[in-house]
Design an enzyme around this catalytic site. Sequence first.
Site, mmCIF file in Angstrom:
data_model
loop_
_atom_site.group_PDB
_atom_site.id
_atom_site.type_symbol
_atom_site.label_atom_id
_atom_site.label_comp_id
_atom_site.label_asym_id
_atom_site.label_seq_id
_atom_site.Cartn_x
_atom_site.Cartn_y
_atom_site.Cartn_z
ATOM 1 N N ASN A 199 -0.052 1.080 5.722
ATOM 2 C CA ASN A 199 0.767 0.227 4.980
ATOM 3 C C ASN A 199 1.389 -0.712 6.015
ATOM 4 O OD1 ASN A 199 3.828 0.696 3.163
ATOM 5 N ND2 ASN A 199 2.270 -0.746 2.964
ATOM 6 N N GLY A 200 1.342 -1.911 5.509
ATOM 7 C CA GLY A 200 1.846 -3.018 6.339
ATOM 8 C C GLY A 200 0.829 -4.146 6.732
ATOM 9 N N CYS A 257 0.782 -1.212 -0.177
ATOM 10 C CA CYS A 257 -0.181 0.101 -0.174
ATOM 11 C C CYS A 257 0.775 1.380 -0.062
ATOM 12 C CB CYS A 257 -0.924 0.016 1.249
ATOM 13 S SG CYS A 257 -2.124 -1.393 1.494
ATOM 14 N N CYS A 309 12.302 -3.648 5.320
ATOM 15 C CA CYS A 309 12.205 -4.603 4.278
ATOM 16 C C CYS A 309 13.138 -4.571 3.121
ATOM 17 C CB CYS A 309 10.656 -4.409 3.548
ATOM 18 S SG CYS A 309 10.351 -5.455 2.191
ATOM 19 N N CYS A 333 15.029 -6.940 7.147
ATOM 20 C CA CYS A 333 14.587 -7.973 7.052
ATOM 21 C C CYS A 333 14.922 -8.797 5.943
ATOM 22 C CB CYS A 333 12.741 -7.815 6.990
ATOM 23 S SG CYS A 333 11.726 -9.338 6.854
ATOM 24 N N TYR A 351 12.593 -4.393 -5.419
ATOM 25 C CA TYR A 351 11.834 -4.574 -6.376
ATOM 26 C C TYR A 351 10.551 -3.498 -6.132
ATOM 27 C CZ TYR A 351 7.464 -6.108 -8.893
ATOM 28 O OH TYR A 351 6.351 -5.831 -9.385
ATOM 29 N N GLY A 366 0.017 0.167 -5.097
ATOM 30 C CA GLY A 366 -1.348 -0.528 -4.909
ATOM 31 C C GLY A 366 -2.374 -0.031 -5.808
ATOM 32 N N CYS A 406 11.929 -13.705 3.734
ATOM 33 C CA CYS A 406 11.299 -14.249 2.355
ATOM 34 C C CYS A 406 12.498 -15.291 1.633
ATOM 35 C CB CYS A 406 10.660 -13.444 1.532
ATOM 36 S SG CYS A 406 11.535 -11.683 1.137
ATOM 37 N N CYS A 414 5.824 -13.506 2.797
ATOM 38 C CA CYS A 414 5.842 -12.363 3.368
ATOM 39 C C CYS A 414 4.407 -12.263 4.282
ATOM 40 C CB CYS A 414 6.183 -11.112 2.743
ATOM 41 S SG CYS A 414 6.204 -9.681 3.617
HETATM 42 FE FE1 SF4 Z 1 10.373 -7.731 2.833
HETATM 43 FE FE2 SF4 Z 1 10.512 -10.282 2.269
HETATM 44 FE FE3 SF4 Z 1 10.633 -9.149 4.861
HETATM 45 FE FE4 SF4 Z 1 8.353 -9.218 3.360
HETATM 46 S S1 SF4 Z 1 9.573 -11.263 4.216
HETATM 47 S S2 SF4 Z 1 9.278 -7.509 4.803
HETATM 48 S S3 SF4 Z 1 9.056 -8.955 1.594
HETATM 49 S S4 SF4 Z 1 12.103 -8.819 3.154
#
Ligand code: SF4
Length: 518
Positions: free
Chosen positions: A132-133, A32, A271, A468, A277, A58, A471, A417
């Site tokens: 957003n989240g 978002c 993230c 993070c 991307y 979005g 994924c 994710c």
């Molecule tokens: Fe980003 Fe992947 Fe973590 Fe989700 S899991 S917040 S897409 S790095």
Amino acid sequence: MAVAAGSQRKIKAGDKVTILDNTRDDHFHDECGVFGVFGHPEAANLAYLGLYALQHRGQESAGIVSSDGKELYVHRAMGEVEEIFQPSVLAQLPGSLAIGHTRYSTAGDKALLNAQPIMIDCNKGKVALGHNGNLTNAAEWRRKLEHRGSIFQTNSDTEVIVHLIARSQARNLSGAIGDALNQVEGAYSLLVLTQDELYAVRDPRGFRPLVLGKLTTPGGFDSWLVASETCAFDLLNAQYIREIEPGEMVRISKSGIESIHFAPEKPLQQCIFEHVYFSRPDSIIFGRSVNESREMLGRLLAREHPVDADIVVPVPDSGVPAAVGYALESKIPFRMGLIRNHYIGRTFIEPSQAIRNFGVKLKLNPIRGLIEGQRVILVDDSIVRGTTSRKIVRMLREVGAKEIHVRISCPPTISPCYYGVDTPTREELIASSNSPEEICKFLGADSLGYVSLPALRRAVSDTEGKFCTSCYTGNYPTDLVQLEVRKCAPNGKTGEAAHGDGSESASAERPVVVESES
Ligand code: SF4
């Protein structure tokens, strides 16, 4: 049956037609975008322009709530920003404060009911929220709140925050927002609007971006802006001031700006996929240029996976900066060998005599003169299910590519994710259960190379582990997700056991390159 140009083909009863839904392609989807304005006479117009710049985050629905100091005004609809906010609609959104939201559903279904900003009239006054989240304990809180008598209007996780704010015993709104957010877990970059205040809040781990900007009006007054990405400020000629800090609540009112740290510090989990991307390359995200990160990813990809070839071709648009980096590092010429059609609609009726690779051809078409007889390095940002990549490889073969070497500017994506990004299930992610050799074979490529996780961290200058990467690793920083991962792991294995040593699937820890057997 051939159809002459300009004629219309009528669909008759009994005809076999395939409707292609272009809104669900083989990519992760942005979550978002949010945009807020404080102290500008054309607040709703600015919010509209801000959302327009954030449209990539979005495309399913959008909304704006404005305030003239006495009343809140709202308009939400399904569709894209440009089609929703006609001048007549914006004229119904008066005042000098506004927040806007553009949504791709990551929690709750797609209905207009779940479009944001959400508005409530509670014991704290009239309040609007744009989020957003994704909250990882929303379902648990929803059950508890319903048990205590709360009646939910939507099935989005954001409404949990609304009910927790309404139930808080805190005497002022900033206290109630803090109370509510200290009970939820997960990712939130949040805007809250009242009749005369704007709040911008980021979760303590800082999963999603949120930035503060300033616009000086011709009369010399300063207006404050808040956005998911800095590209929205560029469109308005506004100045980027700083990030909203993780765990910070910024309260903007007539008395100025106040910074409140509402939550205990937690290890940062920004993230990393925003840099790979999601975000626009012209944005500054987590204090770093996205374009710089992507070019560096391409350079590191070239160092980790060199190959003797004639041209470097990106999968447009998102693969372009990494392909530029790869070409610069390898000194192999960059060529736009695939052309993207930017004017595609949402759904298409495919002729009953199916056209090979129809879906992908609507979007991308190779330039035969550039590809024929060439050894091609094809650069893309990620592989999700692998179906689109396979079709692109096939298209390049059909126009005469001699060799095709696929290079991916992120590690194998093995896990979904839970923090606000729309991902397929673990089973649908090709790298969760296939080795790189199997993926290469599935794509029909001559070789396949993924950038390693250490290289990805290096490309975003992550020397302190602030990002993070769940994924790519399957290890999540929040407890409830871990439980869900263990429950969902195939063959009764835990998430870690299923993916921890990379024995079954592609691993993120080392560079992966494979040669196809064919
Ligand atoms: Fe980003 Fe992947 Fe973590 Fe989700 S899991 S917040 S897409 S790095």
